[in-house]
Design a protein around this motif. Structure first.
Motif, short mmCIF file in Angstrom:
data_model
loop_
_atom_site.label_atom_id
_atom_site.label_comp_id
_atom_site.label_asym_id
_atom_site.label_seq_id
_atom_site.Cartn_x
_atom_site.Cartn_y
_atom_site.Cartn_z
N LEU A 66 0.84 -1.20 0.00
CA LEU A 66 0.00 0.00 0.00
C LEU A 66 0.87 1.25 0.00
O LEU A 66 2.09 1.20 0.25
N ARG A 67 0.23 2.39 -0.21
CA ARG A 67 0.95 3.67 -0.15
C ARG A 67 1.43 3.92 1.27
O ARG A 67 0.80 3.48 2.24
N VAL A 68 2.51 4.63 1.43
CA VAL A 68 3.11 4.89 2.74
C VAL A 68 2.15 5.64 3.64
O VAL A 68 2.03 5.35 4.84
N ALA A 69 1.41 6.60 3.10
CA ALA A 69 0.46 7.37 3.92
C ALA A 69 -0.64 6.46 4.49
O ALA A 69 -1.06 6.62 5.63
N VAL A 70 -1.08 5.49 3.72
CA VAL A 70 -2.12 4.57 4.18
C VAL A 70 -1.53 3.64 5.25
O VAL A 70 -2.19 3.35 6.26
N ILE A 71 -0.30 3.20 5.07
CA ILE A 71 0.35 2.33 6.06
C ILE A 71 0.48 3.07 7.39
O ILE A 71 0.25 2.49 8.45
N ARG A 72 0.82 4.36 7.34
CA ARG A 72 0.91 5.15 8.57
C ARG A 72 -0.44 5.25 9.26
O ARG A 72 -0.52 5.18 10.49
N GLU A 73 -1.49 5.41 8.49
CA GLU A 73 -2.85 5.48 9.07
C GLU A 73 -3.23 4.15 9.72
O GLU A 73 -3.91 4.12 10.73
N LEU A 74 -2.76 3.06 9.13
CA LEU A 74 -3.12 1.73 9.65
C LEU A 74 -2.20 1.27 10.78
O LEU A 74 -2.47 0.23 11.40
N ASP A 75 -1.12 1.99 11.04
CA ASP A 75 -0.18 1.60 12.09
C ASP A 75 -0.73 2.03 13.45
O ASP A 75 -0.28 2.99 14.06
N VAL A 110 -9.44 2.08 -4.33
CA VAL A 110 -8.65 3.17 -3.74
C VAL A 110 -9.58 4.35 -3.47
O VAL A 110 -10.40 4.72 -4.31
N GLN A 111 -9.41 4.95 -2.28
CA GLN A 111 -10.23 6.09 -1.86
C GLN A 111 -9.46 7.39 -2.11
O GLN A 111 -8.24 7.38 -2.28
N PRO A 112 -10.16 8.54 -2.11
CA PRO A 112 -9.50 9.82 -2.40
C PRO A 112 -8.42 10.20 -1.38
O PRO A 112 -7.41 10.79 -1.74
N THR A 113 -8.61 9.86 -0.11
CA THR A 113 -7.61 10.23 0.90
C THR A 113 -7.11 8.97 1.59
O THR A 113 -7.77 7.93 1.60
N SER A 114 -5.95 9.12 2.22
CA SER A 114 -5.37 7.96 2.91
C SER A 114 -6.20 7.60 4.14
O SER A 114 -6.29 6.42 4.50
N ALA A 115 -6.84 8.58 4.81
CA ALA A 115 -7.69 8.29 5.97
C ALA A 115 -8.90 7.47 5.54
O ALA A 115 -9.30 6.52 6.23
N GLN A 116 -9.50 7.82 4.40
CA GLN A 116 -10.64 7.05 3.90
C GLN A 116 -10.20 5.65 3.48
O GLN A 116 -10.91 4.67 3.69
N ASP A 117 -9.02 5.57 2.88
CA ASP A 117 -8.46 4.27 2.50
C ASP A 117 -8.30 3.38 3.74
O ASP A 117 -8.68 2.21 3.73
N ALA A 118 -7.73 3.93 4.81
CA ALA A 118 -7.52 3.19 6.04
C ALA A 118 -8.85 2.76 6.65
O ALA A 118 -8.98 1.64 7.16
N ALA A 119 -9.86 3.63 6.57
CA ALA A 119 -11.18 3.30 7.12
C ALA A 119 -11.82 2.14 6.34
O ALA A 119 -12.40 1.23 6.94
N VAL A 120 -11.69 2.17 5.03
CA VAL A 120 -12.25 1.09 4.20
C VAL A 120 -11.53 -0.23 4.49
O VAL A 120 -12.16 -1.29 4.62
N ILE A 121 -10.21 -0.17 4.64
CA ILE A 121 -9.43 -1.38 4.91
C ILE A 121 -9.78 -1.93 6.29
O ILE A 121 -9.97 -3.14 6.46
N THR A 122 -9.90 -1.05 7.28
CA THR A 122 -10.26 -1.49 8.63
C THR A 122 -11.66 -2.12 8.64
O THR A 122 -11.88 -3.16 9.29
N ALA A 123 -12.59 -1.52 7.91
CA ALA A 123 -13.94 -2.07 7.83
C ALA A 123 -13.91 -3.46 7.16
O ALA A 123 -14.62 -4.37 7.59
N GLU A 124 -13.10 -3.61 6.16
CA GLU A 124 -12.98 -4.91 5.48
C GLU A 124 -12.38 -5.96 6.43
O GLU A 124 -12.84 -7.10 6.47
N LEU A 125 -11.38 -5.57 7.21
CA LEU A 125 -10.78 -6.51 8.16
C LEU A 125 -11.81 -6.92 9.22
O LEU A 125 -11.86 -8.09 9.61
N ARG A 126 -12.63 -5.98 9.68
CA ARG A 126 -13.69 -6.33 10.65
C ARG A 126 -14.72 -7.27 10.02
O ARG A 126 -15.23 -8.18 10.66
N ARG A 127 -15.03 -7.03 8.76
CA ARG A 127 -15.97 -7.89 8.06
C ARG A 127 -15.40 -9.31 7.91
O ARG A 127 -16.12 -10.29 8.04
#
Length: 180
Positions: free
Chosen positions: A18-27, A57-74
């Protein structure tokens, strides 16, 4: 020197592409806990990486992290491929046990031969029975030891290999045939 934990290694394997900004959001600890729970339930990091990589892919890295987190919960609610495999193995084992329990019992040899004779008796034509007994010898007898001959000497003389060896060693002499 501080060694990375299993959760950090798993996070690197899952989010490494993933992009570095998204990885930072997910850390964050909640995301690491999600990954630990998923791995504990049988998900492999590569399977999780493919699921995360397939997300749009979402417009911002925060939205990307939110979508990924929601998928992991699912995915926590979904059965892991390992759990599906284990359930399939158990289902097949149960089917084999049911099939073995419900399998017909073979008939006793006497009963089987009686039924075969009944079936053969109802067939048209007569069946020739092959007599059981000692096998028929196809080779003639040895002229010296009455064993089974392997070598042809002349029309009325055949020899086995041991008698040929005895003749070659000179231990036995061949008598001339009587002419009458």
């Amino acid at each position: 020197m501080v060694l990375p934990t299993a959760a950090q290694i798993t996070a690197t394997e899952v989010f490494g592409s993933l992009r570095v900004a998204v990885i930072r959001e997910l850390d964050a600890p909640p995301v690491r806990e999600l990954l630990d729970q998923l791995v504990g339930r049988g998900w492999r990091p590569r399977q999780l990486r493919e699921r995360v990589g397939a997300l749009p892919v979402q417009p911002t890295s925060a939205q990307d992290a939110a979508v990924i987190t929601a998928e992991l919960r699912r995915l926590l609610e979904e059965q892991s491929p390992k759990q599906q495999y284990d359930a399939e193995v158990q289902r097949r084992a149960a089917e084999r046990e049911d099939a073995a329990r419900d399998a017909p019992v073979p008939a006793a040899p006497e009963e089987r031969s009686r039924w075969i004779d009944t079936i053969r008796g109802s067939l048209k034509g007569s069946r020739t029975r092959v007599p059981f007994g000692p096998p028929v010898r196809l080779r003639p007898d040895c002229a010296l030891c009455a064993g089974e001959a392997e070598f042809f000497v002349r029309r009325d003389v055949h020899l086995c290999s041991s008698c040929v060896d005895l003749l070659a060693a000179g231990e036995v002499r061949a008598e001339p045939a009587e002419t009458g």
